[in-house]
Design an enzyme around this catalytic site. Structure first.
Site, PDB file in Angstrom:
ATOM      1  N   LYS A  95     -36.593  26.639  18.782  1.00 35.64           N
ATOM      2  CA  LYS A  95     -35.779  25.456  19.087  1.00 35.64           C
ATOM      3  C   LYS A  95     -36.020  24.927  20.499  1.00 35.64           C
ATOM      4  O   LYS A  95     -35.944  23.730  20.744  1.00 35.64           O
ATOM      5  CB  LYS A  95     -34.298  25.787  18.906  1.00 35.64           C
ATOM      6  CG  LYS A  95     -33.905  26.146  17.473  1.00 35.64           C
ATOM      7  CD  LYS A  95     -33.905  24.928  16.570  1.00 35.64           C
ATOM      8  CE  LYS A  95     -33.439  25.276  15.145  1.00 35.64           C
ATOM      9  NZ  LYS A  95     -33.611  24.122  14.232  1.00 35.64           N
ATOM     10  N   GLU A 117     -25.900  19.067  17.986  1.00 35.21           N
ATOM     11  CA  GLU A 117     -25.256  19.788  16.891  1.00 35.21           C
ATOM     12  C   GLU A 117     -25.956  21.137  16.791  1.00 35.21           C
ATOM     13  O   GLU A 117     -27.101  21.276  17.219  1.00 35.21           O
ATOM     14  CB  GLU A 117     -25.415  19.022  15.576  1.00 35.21           C
ATOM     15  CG  GLU A 117     -26.741  19.240  14.827  1.00 35.21           C
ATOM     16  CD  GLU A 117     -27.987  18.763  15.574  1.00 35.21           C
ATOM     17  OE1 GLU A 117     -27.847  17.930  16.482  1.00 35.21           O
ATOM     18  OE2 GLU A 117     -29.100  19.236  15.241  1.00 35.21           O
ATOM     19  N   SER A 384     -39.921  32.282  13.367  1.00 33.37           N
ATOM     20  CA  SER A 384     -39.240  31.223  14.122  1.00 33.37           C
ATOM     21  C   SER A 384     -38.197  31.723  15.104  1.00 33.37           C
ATOM     22  O   SER A 384     -37.883  31.038  16.067  1.00 33.37           O
ATOM     23  CB  SER A 384     -38.618  30.229  13.150  1.00 33.37           C
ATOM     24  OG  SER A 384     -37.704  30.883  12.294  1.00 33.37           O
TER      25      SER A 384
HETATM   26  C1  LIG Z   1     -34.655  31.039  14.015  1.00 33.37           C
HETATM   27  C2  LIG Z   1     -34.472  29.790  13.226  1.00 33.37           C
HETATM   28  N1  LIG Z   1     -35.392  29.467  12.307  1.00 33.37           N
HETATM   29  C3  LIG Z   1     -35.265  28.353  11.562  1.00 33.37           C
HETATM   30  C4  LIG Z   1     -34.180  27.512  11.677  1.00 33.37           C
HETATM   31  C5  LIG Z   1     -34.092  26.336  10.772  1.00 33.37           C
HETATM   32  O1  LIG Z   1     -34.340  25.115  11.385  1.00 33.37           O
HETATM   33  P1  LIG Z   1     -35.695  24.344  11.139  1.00 33.37           P
HETATM   34  O2  LIG Z   1     -35.890  24.254   9.669  1.00 33.37           O
HETATM   35  O3  LIG Z   1     -35.484  23.028  11.784  1.00 33.37           O
HETATM   36  O4  LIG Z   1     -36.789  25.093  11.779  1.00 33.37           O
HETATM   37  C6  LIG Z   1     -33.203  27.806  12.638  1.00 33.37           C
HETATM   38  C7  LIG Z   1     -32.026  26.934  12.804  1.00 33.37           C
HETATM   39  O5  LIG Z   1     -31.069  27.199  13.406  1.00 33.37           O
HETATM   40  C8  LIG Z   1     -33.355  28.975  13.422  1.00 33.37           C
HETATM   41  O6  LIG Z   1     -32.438  29.311  14.338  1.00 33.37           O
END
Ligand SMILES: Cc1ncc(COP(=O)(O)O)c(C=O)c1O
Lengths: 402, 277
Positions: A95, A117, A384
């Site tokens: 993020k 948000e 992620s």
């Molecule tokens: C670690 C992590 N992965 C994925 C997401 C999902 O968001 P996005 O699909 O925008 O990557 C989030 C959202 O809070 C997250 O914290």
């Protein structure tokens, strides 16, 4: 597939085929025009890009590794699995790549107040972090249900000086937090910059957030080439709004040999209706400023979603994903809460990496996929985020009180 | 001439400003809405704005958010709202009705089906707050074929170039959002408003309605001096909450507020009234 000029999307008004666009109340149109203008001006500006690079390197800790998960690969007995380690970024998820970029734009625009948000709290933490660093006032909207599930992140945001507003309307999750942030923005549009946390919202957000997140795929592509001398065969990422997925996928879109899979939250199972998988089980509609796949009822009301992971608990998805689905460039699947939990444990025990529950959805899919592939093939999973924020949720599901 | 044009022409002749109450359809329960609409007309409403309940009313403040939640408890959807309009039309063939809401329910129904059903129901206008003119080409064409006016918003933040763009797409009347914020906000500045409306009249010959932030008869009267229409939403919808599910009591209270506003607005436009704002 015909050759597509991927750089030509979205069009000047933010459309990816029939998706995207700008569906907001008139009051915000001027602010979005202004944002689009600075974004277009700076995204090609060498000085701005140097500043961004500097922050990503010195503050976020990029580039992060592309890690060969040898033990997991061996155990599964198929494709080689590589992990793009976004969990090693400062604040613990992808993020921050986006909040760093948007905060720089906020500064260029002379805005003094930042709002955002958040669902899991990762975007809220990443926003509060950059606001603290720049000395900007910061207000984070978070569904009440999520403030409970992710209480540690609420405390982190408060430590960072942000005001966290628990949203009590609607289903009290991410979509309602987004509604409330929009209401704040429409009221305070003169001095406030709204940092949207995923590739959703009105144009230019889906394109802008994608561009800031594409550093993931650019690094991963280069790293994989350097490590193996070839491109990966498959990319896998979880999809909430879709920012980590598009960040990994986008730099590879022109590489026709590379297969891409987005993993949505199947909750209790898509067939039960209790899930957050609009691409797998929704239909096109308009919400939060863009046209995309949504979970809605026959009257066009947005329906409550369910996922064990707060960050995937969202009834929409970025418009570029909607388009990539329709044209068949990316394949979208879902995994259930239970499968995600199994993925969470497997990664933790096998590789010594505790992943976020969102990420665990991508991992779970790879547990099935890798054995069907050959050992000379490879998969990149976008790791992620890290799972510290989810320890309470995991423990609770397993009947343990921390 | 459309019903909306007809109504504004009559009002202009009488030197009166239109009073447009907004109520959320199906609040507090589906059976309450049609009698409420008649009561509002009887109390002096010139047009009625009927809110289509939506799960995610992003442009609305807490009062109308709660109204949507009350209406959605009964599952009131766009088809039900159009059926209410048809029911209203059985007795009242002259008061224009405008739907106000968000785009997704209309998308879900399908633009063509919506336009046909709405025409058959006797609907006069459609205002979707999250549909700027840039994205409206498809739907506007279909609405025009069905004789339904697309109503668009102009905000304090709308630039000169956009004003022309919006004015070109708009039919019926132009809805000027009096402040930066959501419905039910409380900071209307009447003198700034007067100046802004003067400016807008150089761009469009359509009647100018003003909404957001009109809370009482006094504000309604001040706005009536400078605008062609006064839209009152939260100040009325709030009464539904106060009367806690009692549709008849809500209708009586709403009618009383409309009557009071009507009197104050007409007095403000009467020849002897002070011209200051
Ligand atoms: C670690 C992590 N992965 C994925 C997401 C999902 O968001 P996005 O699909 O925008 O990557 C989030 C959202 O809070 C997250 O914290």
């Amino acid at each position: 597939m015909n050759k597509i000029d991927w750089a030509a999307f979205p069009d000047a008004r933010g459309h990816f085929g029939p998706y995207g666009g700008r569906f907001v109340s008139e009051t915000l149109m001027g602010a979005l025009d202004e944002l689009q203008q600075v974004y277009e001006q700076y995204i090609g500006d060498p000085d701005f890009l140097a500043e961004l690079d500097h922050d990503l390197k010195q503050f976020v800790g990029r580039p992060n590794p592309l890690y060969h998960a040898e033990r997991l690969s061996q155990e599964l007995g198929g494709a080689q699995i590589y992990l793009k380690r976004e969990d090693l970024n400062h604040t613990g998820a992808h993020k921050v790549n986006n909040t760093i970029g948007q905060a720089l734009l906020a500064k260029k625009l002379g805005k003094t107040r930042i709002i955002a948000e958040t669902g899991a709290g990762q975007h809220g933490v990443a926003t509060a972090t950059v606001a603290a660093r720049l000395g900007l006032e910061c207000v984070i909207y978070m569904g009440e249900e999520d403030t409970r599930r992710q209480s540690q992140n609420v405390y982190r945001m408060r430590l960072l000086g942000a005001e966290v507003v628990g949203v009590k309307s609607g289903t009290r999750t991410l979509k309602d937090a987004l509604n409330e942030a929009m209401r704040d923005w429409v009221t305070n549009v003169d001095d406030t910059f709204y940092i949207i946390g995923t590739v959703a919202g009105p144009h230019p957000y889906p394109a802008m957030v994608r561009d800031f997140q594409s550093v993931i795929g650019r690094e991963a592509r280069e790293q994989h080439l350097a490590m193996t001398g070839k491109l990966p065969d498959t990319l896998v990422a979880c999809v909430g709004g879709g920012s980590n997925a598009i960040g990994l996928f986008h730099p590879f879109l022109g590489d026709e040999s590379v297969e891409m899979i987005g993993v949505e939250a199947g909750g209790d199972g898509v067939e039960t209706g209790r899930h957050s998988a609009p691409l797998c089980a929704g239909q096109p509609g308009v919400l939060h400023g863009n046209r995309t796949y949504l979970m809605e009822d026959e009257n066009g009301q947005i329906i409550g979603t369910h996922s064990v992971s707060a960050g995937l608990d969202y009834p929409g998805v970025g418009p570029e994903h909607a388009w990539l689905k329709d044209i068949g460039r990316v394949n979208y699947v879902s995994v259930t809460d239970d499968q995600a939990l199994a993925g969470f444990h497997r990664m933790t025990r096998t590789e010594g990496i505790i992943p976020a529950l969102e990420t665990s959805h991508a991992i779970a899919h790879v547990l099935d996929l890798a054995p069907q592939m050959r050992p000379d093939q490879s998969i990149i999973i976008n790791l992620s985020g890290r799972g510290d924020k989810d320890l309470n949720t995991v423990a609770e599901r397993e009947g343990i009180t921390l | 001439m459309s019903r909306i044009e007809q109504r504004f022409a009559e009002l202009r002749e009488q030197n009166r400003a239109a009073l447009i109450p907004y109520v959320t359809a199906g609040d507090p329960e589906p059976g309450a809405t049609v009698p409420l609409m008649h009561a509002l007309v009887e109390a002096g409403a010139d047009l009625i704005e009927l809110g289509v309940p939506f799960s995610d009313p992003m442009a609305d403040g807490p009062v109308i958010q709660k109204a949507c939640e009350r209406a959605l408890r009964f599952g009131t959807g766009l088809r039900d709202v159009l059926a209410m309009v048809a029911e209203f039309r059985k007795q009242d063939t002259t008061t224009p009705v405008v739907l106000m809401g968000y785009l997704n329910p209309v998308e879900r129904m399908g633009y063509e089906t919506f336009a046909e059903t709405a025409k058959a129901a006797g609907l006069d206008g459609l205002l979707t707050v999250d549909l700027p003119p840039e994205e409206s080409e498809d739907v506007v064409g279909l609405l025009e074929q069905s004789g339904i006016d697309p109503i668009f918003l102009i905000a304090p933040t709308t630039s000169e170039t956009r004003i022309d763009h919006v004015a070109r797409a708009a039919r019926g009347f132009v809805y000027y959002v009096s402040l930066k914020g959501v419905t039910g906000s409380q900071s209307l500045d009447v003198s700034a408003l007067a100046e802004r409306l003067e400016g807008l009249r150089c761009h469009t010959g359509l009647p100018l309605g003003v909404g957001f932030g009109i809370r009482d008869a006094e504000t309604a009267a001040q706005v009536a001096r400078v605008a062609d229409a006064v839209v009152v939403g939260s100040a009325i919808v709030r009464l539904a909450e106060e009367h806690d599910g009692d549709g008849e009591a809500f209708a009586r209270a709403a009618a009383a507020v409309v009557r009071e506003m009507r009197t104050a607005m007409d007095a403000a436009r009467s020849p002897g009234a002070a011209a200051t704002v």
